[in-house]
Design a protein around this motif. Structure first.
Motif, PDB file in Angstrom:
ATOM      1  N   GLN A 108       0.656  -1.075  -0.097  1.00 13.82           N
ATOM      2  CA  GLN A 108      -0.120   0.005  -0.087  1.00 13.82           C
ATOM      3  C   GLN A 108       0.716   1.257  -0.092  1.00 13.82           C
ATOM      4  O   GLN A 108       0.383   2.387  -0.472  1.00 13.82           O
ATOM      5  CB  GLN A 108      -1.077  -0.042   1.262  1.00 13.82           C
ATOM      6  N   TYR A 109       2.033   1.000   0.724  1.00 15.85           N
ATOM      7  CA  TYR A 109       2.913   2.461   0.784  1.00 15.85           C
ATOM      8  C   TYR A 109       3.756   2.404  -0.561  1.00 15.85           C
ATOM      9  O   TYR A 109       4.143   3.437  -1.162  1.00 15.85           O
ATOM     10  CB  TYR A 109       3.857   2.225   1.843  1.00 15.85           C
ATOM     11  N   LEU A 155       2.898   1.443  -3.647  1.00 10.94           N
ATOM     12  CA  LEU A 155       2.054   2.133  -4.543  1.00 10.94           C
ATOM     13  C   LEU A 155       2.216   3.845  -4.171  1.00 10.94           C
ATOM     14  O   LEU A 155       1.929   4.266  -5.610  1.00 10.94           O
ATOM     15  CB  LEU A 155       0.573   1.573  -4.605  1.00 10.94           C
ATOM     16  N   LEU A 156       2.345   4.251  -3.364  1.00  9.58           N
ATOM     17  CA  LEU A 156       2.481   5.628  -3.414  1.00  9.58           C
ATOM     18  C   LEU A 156       3.667   6.388  -3.774  1.00  9.58           C
ATOM     19  O   LEU A 156       3.872   7.510  -3.759  1.00  9.58           O
ATOM     20  CB  LEU A 156       2.058   6.015  -1.825  1.00  9.58           C
ATOM     21  N   PRO A 170       5.885   6.580  -6.312  1.00 10.40           N
ATOM     22  CA  PRO A 170       5.955   7.278  -7.371  1.00 10.40           C
ATOM     23  C   PRO A 170       5.402   8.780  -7.322  1.00 10.40           C
ATOM     24  O   PRO A 170       5.996   9.664  -7.635  1.00 10.40           O
ATOM     25  CB  PRO A 170       5.414   6.535  -8.596  1.00 10.40           C
ATOM     26  N   ALA A 171       4.248   8.513  -6.924  1.00 11.13           N
ATOM     27  CA  ALA A 171       3.360   9.909  -6.687  1.00 11.13           C
ATOM     28  C   ALA A 171       4.215  10.860  -5.736  1.00 11.13           C
ATOM     29  O   ALA A 171       4.292  12.070  -5.860  1.00 11.13           O
ATOM     30  CB  ALA A 171       1.930   9.572  -6.391  1.00 11.13           C
ATOM     31  N   PHE A 172       4.788  10.149  -4.711  1.00 11.27           N
ATOM     32  CA  PHE A 172       5.115  11.117  -3.949  1.00 11.27           C
ATOM     33  C   PHE A 172       6.371  11.578  -4.115  1.00 11.27           C
ATOM     34  O   PHE A 172       6.712  12.726  -3.674  1.00 11.27           O
ATOM     35  CB  PHE A 172       5.336  10.208  -2.350  1.00 11.27           C
TER      36      PHE A 172
END
Lengths: 294, 272
Positions: free
Chosen positions: A7-8, A10-11, A13-15
């Motif tokens: 779940q982290y 996945l975040l 690239p966006a972060f």
């Protein structure tokens, strides 16, 4: 469970994008806001000057005038947009060929480039050959030959008109989304009891729409506070400084006068205002969600 | 429910006026684009249409073809970079109940409210020292910054609307989470992701502030190229209008394609 770490992941690239492209520049300009740096003379930032750049703003007549212009712009354009959007949404709630056609047409002003909107309004409001300025003059002779963009108040009015024209469609769609979730049953019942349409609007529909209307108003406030494109292409800030918004003034200080320290400080004043407005917005969204799940 | 003829007529008139107000500036620009310079200064509709303006804007000294290429590359690259990252993040925000979820999500969203003029100052200085001013790379980087948070928000709205059942069934059968995302969620979310992609393409295509500050000549995009038609001889309205048509037509076509999803996606993202 592997989901725990996934779940982290996945975040990530966006972060990385958000941190590199937003957080870092924000921090950089925050530090610059406390330094002395005239880019036209100095290649690198100079010493720290405390809050000098911020106190300079308080005695800068130009800044105070842009703050005032921005305030008027925001209040008038938000009020007009919200009222028009809500009214239009009430009309477009019904189905019909003309209604559907209008919905499609409304996409176009929103999709148009704001810079281009400024250009085309400048053309249409030219007193000598602009179609609106001349057309108005022919229909109402007293309005003939008014120099729309050379008068401080009228120029601000035209600037507001471009913004209302651009944003009303989008806000109408948001209001339509809100109206779709207002149950028809109470409305029908009130109508059975013989309540007038105006009464129904005021006592039944609007109370259920307050949440959506507040969201619309706050979003529009955020967009209006950032007003920049049409200022450049419609009025260039003029006549004089009559239509200079805060965002435009930051641009002028930074990229015409190259005072990086002062521009950063002003940019942060604008950011602080926007953050305060958006914090209120976010809190409202949370509250709404709680109400929705309760 | 019956309504009086009068209120029906009033409604029709109002809607016609709305359509007129919404369309008029656009129609006027399209008409002007086909006028010769002399007719552009006259509001008469009686003119001999010409295609000369479109020929002129693509030739020296305007060369709008170059700006058109820049706009296409910058908007395209921005979409290609931001959509995959945003889709993954949107899925995570939509499906997992992590502890920090709420605050992380709002941290992402609130960056959207940061004014572009704040971000552009440090970027200008950074690109200047890297020698990247007036390049397409610089424009893509800043546009990705603005677009990504917005797209996370939009795509999350679409994924929220997808029922969990088929996902859970597949996981029961032993499919891994990544497989579920690839084979089940992405196909179902495709209309929403395409809508978001088109939406961010439109945002980037119309973007003006970054392009105005970070480009001079080589990487200018169409909205900034518009300002070139303000010359010492005055504004060349017929050429500006032709350039306006060039900017507008692709965007209008895209907007009409996603019209239905677009209005739904926007309201879902913002109100929920």
């Amino acid at each position: 469970m592997r989901d725990r770490s996934l779940q982290y992941y996945l975040l990530v690239p966006a972060f990385m994008i958000v941190v590199a492209t937003t957080i870092y520049p924000l921090a950089y300009s925050f530090i610059t806001a406390f330094r002395d740096w005239d880019l036209s003379k100095q290649r690198r930032p100079q010493g720290f000057v405390g809050a000098d750049n911020f106190t300079q703003a308080l005695s800068d007549a130009n800044f105070l005038s842009t703050a005032w212009v921005t305030a008027i712009f925001v209040v008038v354009s938000v009020a007009l947009t919200v009222v028009l959007a809500m009214g239009l949404a009430l009309l477009l709630r019904r189905r019909g060929p003309l209604h559907d056609f209008t919905r499609i047409i409304l996409i176009l002003p929103f999709a148009m480039s704001p810079a281009l909107i400024g250009v085309s309004y400048r053309f249409m409001f030219n007193p000598e050959y602009g179609v609106i300025a001349k057309g108005l003059g022919q229909v109402f002779p007293p309005l003939a030959g008014i120099p729309w963009l050379a008068d401080p108040h009228l120029a601000l009015g035209v600037l507001i008109a471009t913004d209302v024209w651009h944003w009303t469609p989008y806000m109408t769609f948001m209001c339509l989304g809100g109206l779709a979730s207002v149950p028809r049953a109470t409305e029908e019942a009130a109508r059975m009891d013989g309540a007038s349409s105006l009464r129904i609007l005021w006592d039944v529909i609007l109370p259920q729409m307050t949440g959506v209307l507040v969201v619309v108003a706050v979003l529009k406030t955020i967009f209006a506070l950032k007003m920049f494109d049409q200022v450049v292409t419609l009025t260039g800030g003029g006549p004089g400084v009559a239509t200079e918004t805060l965002a435009f003034y930051v641009y002028k200080v930074g990229f015409k006068w190259f005072d990086m320290g002062y521009a950063s400080a002003l940019a942060w004043v604008l950011t602080a205002i926007l953050m305060a407005v958006s914090a209120g917005y976010v809190r409202m969204l949370l509250k709404e969600r709680k109400m929705a799940t309760a | 429910m019956k309504r009086s003829v009068l209120s029906r007529a009033a409604e029709t008139i109002i809607l016609l006026v709305v359509c007129f107000v919404a369309l008029f500036p656009i129609v006027w620009m399209f008409l002007t684009a086909f006028k010769n310079p002399r007719d552009a200064y006259d509001i008469s509709l009686n003119f001999q249409p010409t295609l000369q303006n479109f020929v002129t804007i693509f030739s020296n000294p305007w060369n709008l073809g170059h700006a058109l290429l820049n706009s296409t590359i910058v908007a395209g690259a921005t979409v290609l970079l931001s959509i995959p990252a945003a889709a993954l993040a949107a899925y995570s925000f939509s499906r997992f109940r992590m502890k920090a979820r709420k605050s992380l999500f709002f941290a992402v969203i609130s960056t959207q409210f940061v004014p572009a003029v704040v971000i552009v100052l440090p970027f200008f200085l950074m690109f200047r020292s890297l020698g990247l001013l007036d390049t397409r790379i610089a424009l893509v980087v800043v546009n990705v910054a603005i677009v990504t948070p917005f797209v996370i928000w939009m795509i999350k709205g679409f994924i929220d609307a997808i029922p969990l059942d088929s996902e859970e069934a597949a996981m029961m059968d032993g499919a891994s989470r990544l497989r579920v995302i690839r084979d089940i969620v992405l196909p179902m979310a495709a209309p929403g992701i395409i809508t978001s992609a088109i939406f961010s393409f439109i945002l980037t295509w119309n973007e003006f502030l970054f392009a105005l500050i970070l480009t001079r000549r080589h990487a200018t995009t169409l909205p900034v190229a518009l300002t070139n038609f303000r010359t010492e001889r005055g504004d060349l309205w017929e050429l500006m209008s032709a350039a306006g048509v060039l900017i507008t037509v692709p965007i209008f076509l895209l907007a009409l394609v996603i019209q239905k999803h677009f209005t739904r996606g926007m309201t879902a993202g913002a109100v929920k």
